[in-house]
Motif scaffolding. Structure first.
Motif, PDB file in Angstrom:
ATOM      1  N   THR A 190       0.827  -1.212   0.000  1.00  0.00           N
ATOM      2  CA  THR A 190       0.000   0.000   0.000  1.00  0.00           C
ATOM      3  C   THR A 190       0.858   1.257   0.000  1.00  0.00           C
ATOM      4  O   THR A 190       0.619   2.190  -0.780  1.00  0.00           O
ATOM      5  N   LEU A 191       1.869   1.300   0.866  1.00  0.00           N
ATOM      6  CA  LEU A 191       2.747   2.475   0.926  1.00  0.00           C
ATOM      7  C   LEU A 191       3.497   2.666  -0.394  1.00  0.00           C
ATOM      8  O   LEU A 191       3.651   3.795  -0.876  1.00  0.00           O
ATOM      9  N   SER A 192       3.958   1.567  -0.988  1.00  0.00           N
ATOM     10  CA  SER A 192       4.663   1.655  -2.274  1.00  0.00           C
ATOM     11  C   SER A 192       3.745   2.204  -3.361  1.00  0.00           C
ATOM     12  O   SER A 192       4.154   3.039  -4.177  1.00  0.00           O
ATOM     13  N   ASN A 193       2.498   1.738  -3.371  1.00  0.00           N
ATOM     14  CA  ASN A 193       1.533   2.235  -4.358  1.00  0.00           C
ATOM     15  C   ASN A 193       1.276   3.721  -4.167  1.00  0.00           C
ATOM     16  O   ASN A 193       1.160   4.476  -5.139  1.00  0.00           O
ATOM     17  N   TRP A 194       1.179   4.148  -2.921  1.00  0.00           N
ATOM     18  CA  TRP A 194       0.954   5.574  -2.648  1.00  0.00           C
ATOM     19  C   TRP A 194       2.116   6.417  -3.152  1.00  0.00           C
ATOM     20  O   TRP A 194       1.913   7.491  -3.710  1.00  0.00           O
ATOM     21  N   VAL A 195       3.335   5.933  -2.956  1.00  0.00           N
ATOM     22  CA  VAL A 195       4.506   6.672  -3.443  1.00  0.00           C
ATOM     23  C   VAL A 195       4.481   6.742  -4.970  1.00  0.00           C
ATOM     24  O   VAL A 195       4.693   7.803  -5.566  1.00  0.00           O
ATOM     25  N   ASN A 196       4.206   5.615  -5.614  1.00  0.00           N
ATOM     26  CA  ASN A 196       4.186   5.571  -7.081  1.00  0.00           C
ATOM     27  C   ASN A 196       3.105   6.462  -7.674  1.00  0.00           C
ATOM     28  O   ASN A 196       3.232   6.953  -8.798  1.00  0.00           O
ATOM     29  N   GLN A 197       2.024   6.670  -6.902  1.00  0.00           N
ATOM     30  CA  GLN A 197       0.914   7.498  -7.380  1.00  0.00           C
ATOM     31  C   GLN A 197       0.956   8.907  -6.780  1.00  0.00           C
ATOM     32  O   GLN A 197      -0.002   9.666  -6.912  1.00  0.00           O
ATOM     33  N   TYR A 198       2.081   9.226  -6.109  1.00  0.00           N
ATOM     34  CA  TYR A 198       2.297  10.561  -5.525  1.00  0.00           C
ATOM     35  C   TYR A 198       1.224  10.920  -4.491  1.00  0.00           C
ATOM     36  O   TYR A 198       0.879  12.084  -4.314  1.00  0.00           O
ATOM     37  N   GLN A 199       0.715   9.908  -3.798  1.00  0.00           N
ATOM     38  CA  GLN A 199      -0.318  10.135  -2.781  1.00  0.00           C
ATOM     39  C   GLN A 199       0.346  10.271  -1.405  1.00  0.00           C
ATOM     40  O   GLN A 199       0.096   9.495  -0.485  1.00  0.00           O
ATOM     41  N   PHE A 200       1.174  11.293  -1.272  1.00  0.00           N
ATOM     42  CA  PHE A 200       1.956  11.460  -0.049  1.00  0.00           C
ATOM     43  C   PHE A 200       1.094  11.884   1.138  1.00  0.00           C
ATOM     44  O   PHE A 200       1.438  11.608   2.286  1.00  0.00           O
ATOM     45  N   GLU A 201      -0.008  12.550   0.865  1.00  0.00           N
ATOM     46  CA  GLU A 201      -0.869  12.975   1.969  1.00  0.00           C
ATOM     47  C   GLU A 201      -1.477  11.770   2.688  1.00  0.00           C
ATOM     48  O   GLU A 201      -1.733  11.825   3.894  1.00  0.00           O
ATOM     49  N   GLU A 202      -1.708  10.674   1.954  1.00  0.00           N
ATOM     50  CA  GLU A 202      -2.220   9.465   2.591  1.00  0.00           C
ATOM     51  C   GLU A 202      -1.193   8.893   3.569  1.00  0.00           C
ATOM     52  O   GLU A 202      -1.540   8.414   4.649  1.00  0.00           O
ATOM     53  N   ILE A 203       0.092   8.958   3.171  1.00  0.00           N
ATOM     54  CA  ILE A 203       1.151   8.477   4.069  1.00  0.00           C
ATOM     55  C   ILE A 203       1.193   9.338   5.325  1.00  0.00           C
ATOM     56  O   ILE A 203       1.297   8.826   6.446  1.00  0.00           O
ATOM     57  N   LEU A 204       1.087  10.648   5.150  1.00  0.00           N
ATOM     58  CA  LEU A 204       1.113  11.549   6.303  1.00  0.00           C
ATOM     59  C   LEU A 204      -0.082  11.317   7.218  1.00  0.00           C
ATOM     60  O   LEU A 204       0.044  11.363   8.447  1.00  0.00           O
ATOM     61  N   GLU A 205      -1.242  11.071   6.619  1.00  0.00           N
ATOM     62  CA  GLU A 205      -2.440  10.813   7.428  1.00  0.00           C
ATOM     63  C   GLU A 205      -2.263   9.540   8.253  1.00  0.00           C
ATOM     64  O   GLU A 205      -2.589   9.503   9.448  1.00  0.00           O
ATOM     65  N   LEU A 206      -1.723   8.498   7.614  1.00  0.00           N
ATOM     66  CA  LEU A 206      -1.549   7.216   8.302  1.00  0.00           C
ATOM     67  C   LEU A 206      -0.500   7.318   9.405  1.00  0.00           C
ATOM     68  O   LEU A 206      -0.744   6.898  10.542  1.00  0.00           O
ATOM     69  N   THR A 207       0.663   7.863   9.089  1.00  0.00           N
ATOM     70  CA  THR A 207       1.719   7.970  10.102  1.00  0.00           C
ATOM     71  C   THR A 207       1.314   8.930  11.213  1.00  0.00           C
ATOM     72  O   THR A 207       1.715   8.762  12.367  1.00  0.00           O
TER      73      THR A 207
END
Length: 201
Positions: A178-195
């Motif tokens: 999931t995290l790799s897919n978010w990076v590949n799709q430039y969905q960095f805000e999702e990573i920030l929300e999760l962390t």
């Protein structure tokens, strides 16, 4: 940062834009004087000469007034927006940036229009994993690792983010995917929300 420049090039080059990159403010001014681009994405934190000085130098000329400059900054402070606009920037985008935000800003300042290709192949969308499941998996990682991932994402440091994701054990493969897919799709805000769910508790 090199990573941010590479990310911008990866996004914009396939669309046919003519691109040049600068490692610092002095290089940015030299390239601008020679090339006269229509738009500059300006990282405000650069070595040798920072973005603020470079923008002021460019915008102090008549030729520079015709060049749109959009600031890129990792700062979450609202005051930062006022600072960069007062320095002469025409707009402001926070890092980590979203792909659609970049395209919207370029359409706004350059007047470009995009033609989107329809995906005629019927593909099953990847199965989405709930935020609660991802949070539970993330809590199995060391807290300092989560903090480092969060900070690297805020800084837009794709290399460090990718290296951190590679450290996730196979037992948490769903989290890693999931995290790799978010990076590949430039969905960095999702990573920030999760962390942020871990850091804020």
């Amino acid at each position: 940062r090199f990573d941010n420049r590479q990310l911008l090039i990866k996004l914009l080059d396939p669309l046919g834009f003519e691109l040049k990159e600068a490692a610092n403010g002095l290089e940015a001014i030299a390239i601008w004087e020679e090339w006269e681009p229509h738009l500059i994405w300006m990282d405000m934190r650069m070595p040798v000469m920072n973005g603020y000085e470079a923008v002021k130098s460019i915008k102090s000329t008549t030729k520079g007034e015709a060049t749109a400059i959009i600031a890129l900054s990792a700062s979450v402070l609202e005051e930062e927006r006022s600072f960069v606009l007062s320095a002469g920037c025409d707009d402001f985008v926070r890092k980590p940036f979203r792909e659609e935000v970049l395209f919207e800003k370029m359409a706004q300042h350059l007047g470009v229009r995009y033609i989107y290709e329809e995906n005629v192949e019927s593909q099953s969308p990847p199965e989405e994993i709930s935020l609660s499941v991802l949070e539970s998996a993330l809590r199995q990682m060391p807290r300092q690792w989560v903090v480092n991932l969060h900070n690297a994402t805020l800084e837009g440091d794709v290399r460090v983010v990718t290296e951190a994701i590679a450290q996730i054990p196979p037992s948490l493969s769903a989290l890693q995917t999931t995290l790799s897919n978010w990076v590949n799709q430039y969905q960095f805000e999702e990573i920030l929300e999760l962390t942020g769910l871990i850091i804020d508790n």
